[in-house]
Design an enzyme around this catalytic site. Sequence first.
Site, mmCIF file in Angstrom:
data_model
loop_
_atom_site.group_PDB
_atom_site.id
_atom_site.type_symbol
_atom_site.label_atom_id
_atom_site.label_comp_id
_atom_site.label_asym_id
_atom_site.label_seq_id
_atom_site.Cartn_x
_atom_site.Cartn_y
_atom_site.Cartn_z
ATOM 1 N N ARG A 184 54.763 50.343 46.023
ATOM 2 C CA ARG A 184 53.757 51.502 45.842
ATOM 3 C C ARG A 184 52.186 51.020 46.027
ATOM 4 O O ARG A 184 51.363 51.827 46.101
ATOM 5 C CB ARG A 184 53.924 52.214 44.516
ATOM 6 C CG ARG A 184 55.076 53.016 44.334
ATOM 7 C CD ARG A 184 55.288 53.514 42.948
ATOM 8 N NE ARG A 184 54.314 54.874 42.907
ATOM 9 C CZ ARG A 184 54.193 55.476 41.790
ATOM 10 N NH1 ARG A 184 55.048 55.313 40.750
ATOM 11 N NH2 ARG A 184 53.071 56.507 41.999
ATOM 12 N N ASP A 229 64.721 54.541 71.728
ATOM 13 C CA ASP A 229 66.180 54.442 71.670
ATOM 14 C C ASP A 229 66.568 52.833 72.098
ATOM 15 O O ASP A 229 67.157 52.361 70.935
ATOM 16 C CB ASP A 229 67.033 55.136 72.495
ATOM 17 C CG ASP A 229 68.593 55.105 72.324
ATOM 18 O OD1 ASP A 229 68.885 55.324 71.009
ATOM 19 O OD2 ASP A 229 69.290 54.878 73.080
ATOM 20 N N GLY A 265 69.810 59.100 63.685
ATOM 21 C CA GLY A 265 69.645 60.507 62.875
ATOM 22 C C GLY A 265 68.626 60.507 61.925
ATOM 23 O O GLY A 265 68.616 61.750 61.223
ATOM 24 N N HIS A 278 67.755 48.624 68.914
ATOM 25 C CA HIS A 278 67.818 49.969 68.847
ATOM 26 C C HIS A 278 66.546 50.365 67.886
ATOM 27 O O HIS A 278 66.369 50.019 66.789
ATOM 28 C CB HIS A 278 69.030 50.423 68.171
ATOM 29 C CG HIS A 278 69.019 51.983 67.645
ATOM 30 N ND1 HIS A 278 68.983 52.689 68.700
ATOM 31 C CD2 HIS A 278 69.170 52.489 66.500
ATOM 32 C CE1 HIS A 278 69.266 54.044 68.216
ATOM 33 N NE2 HIS A 278 69.315 54.107 67.017
ATOM 34 N N GLY A 331 65.647 60.175 61.960
ATOM 35 C CA GLY A 331 64.272 60.673 62.581
ATOM 36 C C GLY A 331 63.427 60.033 63.363
ATOM 37 O O GLY A 331 62.202 60.393 63.428
ATOM 38 N N LYS A 332 63.836 58.965 63.846
ATOM 39 C CA LYS A 332 62.894 58.182 64.467
ATOM 40 C C LYS A 332 62.201 58.660 65.941
ATOM 41 O O LYS A 332 60.946 58.786 66.109
ATOM 42 C CB LYS A 332 63.495 56.758 65.279
ATOM 43 C CG LYS A 332 64.325 55.901 64.221
ATOM 44 C CD LYS A 332 64.658 54.647 64.667
ATOM 45 C CE LYS A 332 65.920 54.989 65.516
ATOM 46 N NZ LYS A 332 67.120 55.523 64.721
ATOM 47 N N SER A 333 62.868 59.352 66.620
ATOM 48 C CA SER A 333 62.428 60.002 67.933
ATOM 49 C C SER A 333 61.362 61.040 67.404
ATOM 50 O O SER A 333 60.422 61.339 68.222
ATOM 51 C CB SER A 333 63.640 60.501 68.826
ATOM 52 O OG SER A 333 64.188 59.313 69.117
#
Length: 304
Positions: free
Chosen positions: A245, A180, A159, A141, A161-163
């Site tokens: 960082r 996906d 949800g 996925h 925010g990958k796409s």
Amino acid sequence: MNEQETILLENFCADLGLEIVFAGRGRVTLSSYSVSRPGLQLAGFFKYFDSSRILVLGNSEYEFLRDLPQDIRRERVKQLLSYEDIPCIILSRDLPVLQEVIEEARLTGCPILRTDKVTTAVMNDLFFYLNKKLAPSITMHGVLMDISGVGILITGHSGVGKSETAMELIKRGHRLVADDSVIVKKVSESLVGTSPETIRYFMELRGIGIINIKNMYGSGSILNEKEIELVMELENWDEGKEYDRLGEGTLYETILGVKIMKHIIPVKPGRNLSIIIEVAARNFRLKSMGYDAAQELIGRTIGR
């Protein structure tokens, strides 16, 4: 691991530049990495014959068959093609197809194909093709992108925010491989990702629905497959977690036994993820050429 793969004959021939002489069953079922030249079988020796292999007939096999008496030639061809699981027979050098071969192939549905390439070149093409098609694979996925020439697999919970991030990267000129669902294959010691055929070029955006990236942004916005070189995992920002960082703590993810460098990117309002991933791709490319900004900074600091 893939045990076999069935491919439409027209797709198989398009991939390898083959001419269809007799379509037969109209498909090719691949289950063996090996390819055979059936010289021993045409001489009558069928012990240890592996009928799951693609058969290639070159000049030697063709001339041997031509020199046989017609009744013996018919019997040898009939015995060879009595194995109904032979994927196909390929003739090299644009050799003509003997009548006995066509007639017996009609009885079993074995496809007969032809190419103008020399036999060695045909065998070599098939070796690389079979190793890619039958390579061990898993479905993951995520979103696979080609960013500045670097194959980046973007992962994370649904949800996160990958796409949406991939959409912004496409607008910035980078290319989508899969959204996906990503099919990952181990080819030699590398990982190659592609999209399932049914959802290729499509992307789901919550609130918008399904869009076709190729139709919307053109063929320059998509790529059929790409080697995976870097994993970027998106996760919701955790105030109590200490994030890297300086880039000193290198993380890896193991996929099909192959270690791939990985970055964990915290997500929160105000962070431009597409630029961060784009910078990560360029930084990865610099590191692969031997330059490490963190090490240079540390060297300057210590040198003072």
